[in-house]
Design a protein around this motif. Structure first.
Motif, PDB file in Angstrom:
ATOM      1  N   SER A 238       0.827  -1.202   0.000  1.00 40.32           N
ATOM      2  CA  SER A 238       0.000   0.000   0.000  1.00 40.32           C
ATOM      3  C   SER A 238       0.863   1.254   0.000  1.00 40.32           C
ATOM      4  O   SER A 238       2.050   1.209   0.346  1.00 40.32           O
ATOM      5  N   LEU A 239       0.241   2.357  -0.349  1.00 38.57           N
ATOM      6  CA  LEU A 239       0.958   3.633  -0.312  1.00 38.57           C
ATOM      7  C   LEU A 239       1.342   4.002   1.112  1.00 38.57           C
ATOM      8  O   LEU A 239       2.440   4.509   1.344  1.00 38.57           O
ATOM      9  N   ASP A 240       0.448   3.740   2.064  1.00 37.27           N
ATOM     10  CA  ASP A 240       0.772   4.048   3.453  1.00 37.27           C
ATOM     11  C   ASP A 240       2.022   3.309   3.914  1.00 37.27           C
ATOM     12  O   ASP A 240       2.893   3.877   4.571  1.00 37.27           O
ATOM     13  N   GLU A 241       2.118   2.036   3.553  1.00 33.66           N
ATOM     14  CA  GLU A 241       3.299   1.246   3.911  1.00 33.66           C
ATOM     15  C   GLU A 241       4.551   1.816   3.237  1.00 33.66           C
ATOM     16  O   GLU A 241       5.618   1.887   3.842  1.00 33.66           O
ATOM     17  N   ALA A 242       4.411   2.255   1.990  1.00 35.04           N
ATOM     18  CA  ALA A 242       5.551   2.839   1.272  1.00 35.04           C
ATOM     19  C   ALA A 242       5.995   4.141   1.923  1.00 35.04           C
ATOM     20  O   ALA A 242       7.192   4.407   2.035  1.00 35.04           O
ATOM     21  N   PHE A 243       5.034   4.951   2.375  1.00 35.63           N
ATOM     22  CA  PHE A 243       5.389   6.220   3.007  1.00 35.63           C
ATOM     23  C   PHE A 243       6.124   5.981   4.319  1.00 35.63           C
ATOM     24  O   PHE A 243       7.046   6.717   4.664  1.00 35.63           O
ATOM     25  N   VAL A 244       5.751   4.936   5.048  1.00 36.31           N
ATOM     26  CA  VAL A 244       6.440   4.603   6.295  1.00 36.31           C
ATOM     27  C   VAL A 244       7.832   4.047   5.995  1.00 36.31           C
ATOM     28  O   VAL A 244       8.818   4.415   6.609  1.00 36.31           O
ATOM     29  N   LYS A 245       7.903   3.147   5.008  1.00 38.36           N
ATOM     30  CA  LYS A 245       9.169   2.506   4.670  1.00 38.36           C
ATOM     31  C   LYS A 245      10.132   3.482   4.002  1.00 38.36           C
ATOM     32  O   LYS A 245      11.348   3.347   4.115  1.00 38.36           O
ATOM     33  N   GLY A 246       9.595   4.462   3.304  1.00 30.91           N
ATOM     34  CA  GLY A 246      10.422   5.376   2.523  1.00 30.91           C
ATOM     35  C   GLY A 246      11.039   6.496   3.320  1.00 30.91           C
ATOM     36  O   GLY A 246      11.024   7.643   2.885  1.00 30.91           O
ATOM     37  N   VAL A 247      11.593   6.180   4.461  1.00 31.55           N
ATOM     38  CA  VAL A 247      12.313   7.198   5.226  1.00 31.55           C
ATOM     39  C   VAL A 247      13.545   7.611   4.441  1.00 31.55           C
ATOM     40  O   VAL A 247      13.911   6.973   3.465  1.00 31.55           O
ATOM     41  N   ASP A 248      14.202   8.659   4.867  1.00 33.85           N
ATOM     42  CA  ASP A 248      15.313   9.241   4.100  1.00 33.85           C
ATOM     43  C   ASP A 248      16.334   8.217   3.614  1.00 33.85           C
ATOM     44  O   ASP A 248      16.796   8.286   2.492  1.00 33.85           O
ATOM     45  N   TRP A 249      16.703   7.279   4.438  1.00 36.04           N
ATOM     46  CA  TRP A 249      17.740   6.321   4.046  1.00 36.04           C
ATOM     47  C   TRP A 249      17.223   5.237   3.093  1.00 36.04           C
ATOM     48  O   TRP A 249      18.006   4.507   2.508  1.00 36.04           O
ATOM     49  N   LEU A 250      15.913   5.145   2.919  1.00 39.49           N
ATOM     50  CA  LEU A 250      15.360   4.134   2.020  1.00 39.49           C
ATOM     51  C   LEU A 250      14.464   4.778   0.959  1.00 39.49           C
ATOM     52  O   LEU A 250      13.524   4.190   0.479  1.00 39.49           O
ATOM     53  N   LYS A 251      14.762   5.997   0.605  1.00 38.08           N
ATOM     54  CA  LYS A 251      13.959   6.722  -0.373  1.00 38.08           C
ATOM     55  C   LYS A 251      14.076   6.061  -1.747  1.00 38.08           C
ATOM     56  O   LYS A 251      15.171   5.775  -2.209  1.00 38.08           O
ATOM     57  N   PRO A 252      12.934   5.829  -2.403  1.00 38.95           N
ATOM     58  CA  PRO A 252      12.996   5.216  -3.735  1.00 38.95           C
ATOM     59  C   PRO A 252      13.395   6.227  -4.812  1.00 38.95           C
ATOM     60  O   PRO A 252      13.125   7.417  -4.686  1.00 38.95           O
ATOM     61  N   HIS A 253      14.027   5.724  -5.844  1.00 41.42           N
ATOM     62  CA  HIS A 253      14.340   6.531  -7.020  1.00 41.42           C
ATOM     63  C   HIS A 253      13.282   6.319  -8.097  1.00 41.42           C
ATOM     64  O   HIS A 253      13.083   7.174  -8.951  1.00 41.42           O
ATOM     65  N   LEU A 254      12.639   5.152  -8.041  1.00 43.04           N
ATOM     66  CA  LEU A 254      11.585   4.794  -8.990  1.00 43.04           C
ATOM     67  C   LEU A 254      10.498   4.050  -8.237  1.00 43.04           C
ATOM     68  O   LEU A 254      10.793   3.192  -7.402  1.00 43.04           O
ATOM     69  N   ILE A 255       9.245   4.376  -8.542  1.00 45.92           N
ATOM     70  CA  ILE A 255       8.106   3.641  -7.991  1.00 45.92           C
ATOM     71  C   ILE A 255       7.335   3.028  -9.148  1.00 45.92           C
ATOM     72  O   ILE A 255       6.990   3.726 -10.105  1.00 45.92           O
ATOM     73  N   LEU A 256       7.103   1.725  -9.055  1.00 40.97           N
ATOM     74  CA  LEU A 256       6.195   1.033  -9.966  1.00 40.97           C
ATOM     75  C   LEU A 256       4.896   0.873  -9.190  1.00 40.97           C
ATOM     76  O   LEU A 256       4.840   0.130  -8.208  1.00 40.97           O
ATOM     77  N   LEU A 257       3.859   1.576  -9.613  1.00 42.41           N
ATOM     78  CA  LEU A 257       2.604   1.655  -8.869  1.00 42.41           C
ATOM     79  C   LEU A 257       1.490   0.934  -9.602  1.00 42.41           C
ATOM     80  O   LEU A 257       1.217   1.235 -10.772  1.00 42.41           O
ATOM     81  N   GLY A 258       0.848  -0.007  -8.921  1.00 48.29           N
ATOM     82  CA  GLY A 258      -0.293  -0.711  -9.496  1.00 48.29           C
ATOM     83  C   GLY A 258      -1.451   0.235  -9.728  1.00 48.29           C
ATOM     84  O   GLY A 258      -1.800   1.039  -8.863  1.00 48.29           O
ATOM     85  N   ALA A 259      -2.063   0.162 -10.902  1.00 51.18           N
ATOM     86  CA  ALA A 259      -3.162   1.061 -11.271  1.00 51.18           C
ATOM     87  C   ALA A 259      -4.344   0.952 -10.311  1.00 51.18           C
ATOM     88  O   ALA A 259      -5.071   1.920 -10.113  1.00 51.18           O
ATOM     89  N   SER A 260      -4.510  -0.188  -9.678  1.00 48.97           N
ATOM     90  CA  SER A 260      -5.637  -0.356  -8.749  1.00 48.97           C
ATOM     91  C   SER A 260      -5.538   0.592  -7.562  1.00 48.97           C
ATOM     92  O   SER A 260      -6.548   0.919  -6.939  1.00 48.97           O
ATOM     93  N   LEU A 261      -4.345   1.068  -7.249  1.00 46.10           N
ATOM     94  CA  LEU A 261      -4.163   1.985  -6.125  1.00 46.10           C
ATOM     95  C   LEU A 261      -4.481   3.436  -6.491  1.00 46.10           C
ATOM     96  O   LEU A 261      -4.424   4.324  -5.637  1.00 46.10           O
ATOM     97  N   LEU A 262      -4.822   3.678  -7.752  1.00 50.09           N
ATOM     98  CA  LEU A 262      -5.173   5.022  -8.197  1.00 50.09           C
ATOM     99  C   LEU A 262      -6.666   5.296  -8.055  1.00 50.09           C
ATOM    100  O   LEU A 262      -7.108   6.421  -8.278  1.00 50.09           O
ATOM    101  N   SER A 263      -7.421   4.300  -7.708  1.00 53.05           N
ATOM    102  CA  SER A 263      -8.882   4.304  -7.677  1.00 53.05           C
ATOM    103  C   SER A 263      -9.549   5.649  -7.413  1.00 53.05           C
ATOM    104  O   SER A 263      -9.625   6.113  -6.280  1.00 53.05           O
ATOM    105  N   GLY A 264     -10.019   6.258  -8.484  1.00 50.03           N
ATOM    106  CA  GLY A 264     -10.839   7.449  -8.391  1.00 50.03           C
ATOM    107  C   GLY A 264     -10.115   8.756  -8.119  1.00 50.03           C
ATOM    108  O   GLY A 264     -10.707   9.817  -8.249  1.00 50.03           O
ATOM    109  N   ASN A 265      -8.856   8.713  -7.737  1.00 49.19           N
ATOM    110  CA  ASN A 265      -8.147   9.947  -7.400  1.00 49.19           C
ATOM    111  C   ASN A 265      -6.705   9.895  -7.910  1.00 49.19           C
ATOM    112  O   ASN A 265      -5.764  10.147  -7.175  1.00 49.19           O
ATOM    113  N   ALA A 266      -6.549   9.575  -9.176  1.00 46.22           N
ATOM    114  CA  ALA A 266      -5.211   9.389  -9.737  1.00 46.22           C
ATOM    115  C   ALA A 266      -4.339  10.628  -9.580  1.00 46.22           C
ATOM    116  O   ALA A 266      -3.181  10.524  -9.172  1.00 46.22           O
ATOM    117  N   GLN A 267      -4.881  11.787  -9.872  1.00 50.58           N
ATOM    118  CA  GLN A 267      -4.074  13.003  -9.786  1.00 50.58           C
ATOM    119  C   GLN A 267      -3.649  13.278  -8.351  1.00 50.58           C
ATOM    120  O   GLN A 267      -2.519  13.686  -8.101  1.00 50.58           O
TER     121      GLN A 267
END
Length: 143
Positions: free
Chosen positions: A44-73
């Protein structure tokens, strides 16, 4: 197991987050990429935001379209706000999905369409990250 890994890519210091509610898709993408780049899968995005602390910041995210549900922008904007400078690729079933189109308009850097193939996934990651020399696929005799 390494499949057609180019040594220069295997020592790349960048990382990819695969964020998708579908555990099969997450696992497949991680398997396809883990030999060439540090890859983390999260559900989930929430899990990514927790995991993505400064030392584990991603350079690329591959995001499943199902997580865009209704609010892609909104989702795309939040990702860019939380992970400044990150590249974003949407993993989808079809390119004409309204959520995919909206996310591309909001700044996503591309799409990877299912069915997933090793060559297509690695090529897209290389392109989006600006890496040169796509890894050759290994063909085994008799297969």
């Amino acid at each position: 197991m390494q499949i057609g890994v180019e040594t220069s890519k295997a020592v790349d210091q960048r990382r990819v987050f695969v964020i998708d509610a579908d555990d099969v898709t997450r696992t497949v993408l991680q398997f396809m990429l883990q030999d060439e780049i540090e890859t983390h899968e999260v559900a989930s995005l929430d899990e990514a935001f927790v995991k993505g602390v400064d030392w584990l910041k991603p350079h690329l995210i591959l995001l499943g379209a199902s997580l865009l549900s209704g609010n892609a922008q909104g989702v795309v904007a939040e990702i860019f706000q939380r992970f400044g400078g990150v590249r974003l690729v949407i993993v989808a079933d079809a390119s004409d999905d309204p959520a995919v189109t909206a996310s591309l308009r909001a700044g996503a850097h591309g799409t990877i369409l299912k069915p997933l193939t090793l060559e297509a996934v690695r090529r897209k990651v290389d392109t989006v990250l600006g890496r040169t020399g796509a890894a050759p696929l290994v063909t085994l005799p008799g297969l």
